[in-house]
Design an enzyme around this catalytic site. Structure first.
Site, PDB file in Angstrom:
ATOM      1  N   ILE A 168       0.848  -1.186   0.000  1.00 24.92           N
ATOM      2  CA  ILE A 168       0.000   0.000   0.000  1.00 24.92           C
ATOM      3  C   ILE A 168       0.886   1.240   0.000  1.00 24.92           C
ATOM      4  O   ILE A 168       1.793   1.365   0.833  1.00 24.92           O
ATOM      5  CB  ILE A 168      -0.924   0.016   1.237  1.00 24.92           C
ATOM      6  N   SER A 169       0.674   2.168  -0.947  1.00 25.81           N
ATOM      7  CA  SER A 169       1.393   3.440  -1.035  1.00 25.81           C
ATOM      8  C   SER A 169       2.898   3.190  -1.189  1.00 25.81           C
ATOM      9  O   SER A 169       3.330   2.658  -2.204  1.00 25.81           O
ATOM     10  CB  SER A 169       1.067   4.307   0.186  1.00 25.81           C
ATOM     11  N   SER A 170       3.714   3.508  -0.198  1.00 21.73           N
ATOM     12  CA  SER A 170       5.141   3.209  -0.284  1.00 21.73           C
ATOM     13  C   SER A 170       5.354   1.715  -0.513  1.00 21.73           C
ATOM     14  O   SER A 170       6.246   1.300  -1.269  1.00 21.73           O
ATOM     15  CB  SER A 170       5.860   3.649   0.992  1.00 21.73           C
ATOM     16  N   HIS A 309      -6.318   8.562  -1.921  1.00 21.81           N
ATOM     17  CA  HIS A 309      -5.118   7.746  -1.753  1.00 21.81           C
ATOM     18  C   HIS A 309      -5.355   6.557  -0.824  1.00 21.81           C
ATOM     19  O   HIS A 309      -4.843   5.468  -1.048  1.00 21.81           O
ATOM     20  CB  HIS A 309      -3.991   8.619  -1.197  1.00 21.81           C
TER      21      HIS A 309
END
Length: 442
Positions: A168-170, A309
């Site tokens: 997730i994300s990074s 996001h």
């Protein structure tokens, strides 16, 4: 080996707002510029690593960026289990990823092992920008994660053909990086709110790339694909499949990054950018599949209308497992005796040869994933191959399907081959097995 430490049973909680966390983090970043084990060994591991609880493992191998390793082994772990690497977001941790997702409860159901890498640097973001991270064996976070996988493979005799990554994300950005750096390790990945491999690259030590995060970095599919191929020059084996998730209102890693990831991974897979199938699995979701129409297409993208996001929600992990093929109790069954046929020919010259193999499923049951075993004549060594991954290069060899040819309907055939050196004997192998079952040789 140090004794792993069980992690307390922290109550489950919703994922924190990644938008808020990253918004708080951006000013800081801007200032920075910024051999299968014996039965006894497995029994010992079972005594050391508690089941059904999150456990920290130390001294797991090469770890140049001081990552921490957490592992979840279910009570129901299968023989030769699959391995899922679940990668956290910026400011998060391995235990946060464990608490904020349901991969452990799915592991209880299906018997696979979950790895949770955890960053110790102050930003708690994974390195997806340095030259070291964007190169196989480069000496940053991907190396440590690969060591964690190796530890699990050794300790639990895991199925090395069923290793997967999600984040997730990074962690989504790291999923892209892992699949680029180690295409021979991962079968597939699923990235939630990420960016293409190499998009976050910097040369000044900064962890943040504003052009990429803002969705203004665009390349041709070939250029994006070349960035992935450049991470492991000379590699010609199969590439991992990729599932991509992105919200249209993502204001941290903008939605155009989804388009760029589609361009990248379709090029890497060698499939067209026109969707083979488009549907709406849930209201507000648009799913496109490339190179195939089924649940395990080479590339699958899900765009979530009006979502920001922080898009991950409960239930999505089950869709990830479907894409990976982990929502079953183990590998697909291989055909029974007499259910396969192989024809083999060679074309030789003084010290080399090429071999062409045609595998036919002569059973009445479809095959989804295959391993063809054979023994090379003495003096032959495989130098490269196509249509499958060949290990080892000499002696008793196993050819494992590529992502695009794993499925064989009854009566269907697949053609593969390899190039080899020889010291005088240029014959083709004389016997073959499929999943341990002898095949008829044509």
């Amino acid at each position: 080996m140090d004794v792993p430490t069980p992690i307390g049973t922290t109550p489950r909680r919703p994922l924190p707002s990644l938008v808020a966390l990253l918004a708080a983090l951006l000013p800081l970043l801007a200032t920075l510029f910024v051999t299968a084990p014996t039965a006894a060994a497995r029994a010992e591991a079972a005594d050391v690593v508690p089941t059904a609880t999150l456990t920290e493992v130390t001294d797991f191998g090469t770890n140049p960026s001081d990552l921490r390793m957490y592992v979840y082994v279910p009570d129901t772990v299968t023989a030769a289990p699959a391995v899922l690497v679940a990668v956290h977001w910026c400011t998060g941790s391995g235990p946060d990823m464990y608490n904020g997702t349901e991969y452990d409860t799915l592991a209880d159901q299906y018997g696979f092992i979950v790895l949770y890498p955890s960053v110790t640097r102050s930003s708690k973001c994974f390195d997806v920008s340095s030259p070291q991270a964007l190169k196989r064996g480069g000496g940053s976070d991907p190396v440590g994660i690969k060591s964690m996988i190796d530890w699990v493979n050794r300790t639990y005799d895991a199925d090395e053909s069923r290793v997967y990554a999600t984040g997730i994300s990074s962690g989504a950005m790291m999923t892209n990086v892992l699949l680029g750096d180690y295409p021979d390790v991962f079968a597939a990945g699923a990235a939630f709110s990420g960016v293409p491999f190499g998009c976050f690259a910097t040369t000044d030590g900064s962890e943040w790339n504003s052009a990429c995060s803002g969705g203004t970095v665009s390349h041709t599919p070939q250029e994006w694909g070349d960035l992935v191929r450049g991470a492991y020059p000379g590699y010609s084996g199969p590439r991992p499949r990729m599932q991509l998730w992105h919200g249209t209102e993502d204001d941290v890693l903008r939605h155009p990054n989804l388009r760029e990831m589609i361009k990248q991974w379709t090029n890497v897979q060698g499939v067209g950018q026109t969707p083979a199938a488009t549907d709406t699995p849930q209201s507000g979701w648009t799913r496109t599949r490339y190179g195939g129409t089924g649940d395990r297409a080479p590339v699958e993208a899900i765009s979530l209308q009006g979502v920001g996001h922080n898009l991950y929600g409960y239930g999505m992990a089950a869709r990830v497992l479907t894409f990976f093929g982990l929502d079953s109790d183990g590998p697909a069954p291989q055909p029974q005796p007499g259910a396969c046929k192989v024809t083999a020919t060679t074309n030789a010259w003084s010290t080399g040869l090429t071999a062409s193999l045609t595998l036919t499923n002569t059973s009445t049951t479809a095959i989804n994933g295959w391993r063809l075993g054979f023994t090379l004549p003495a003096g032959q060594t495989i130098t490269n191959g196509w249509g499958a991954t060949y290990t080892p290069a000499s002696g008793a060899v196993t050819a494992t399907n590529a992502a695009y040819n794993a499925a064989l309907a009854p009566g269907a055939s697949v053609s593969i081959g390899y190039q080899a050196n020889h010291t005088g004997n240029s014959a083709a192998p004389g016997a073959f097995t499929l999943g341990g079952t002898a095949c008829t040789v044509g």
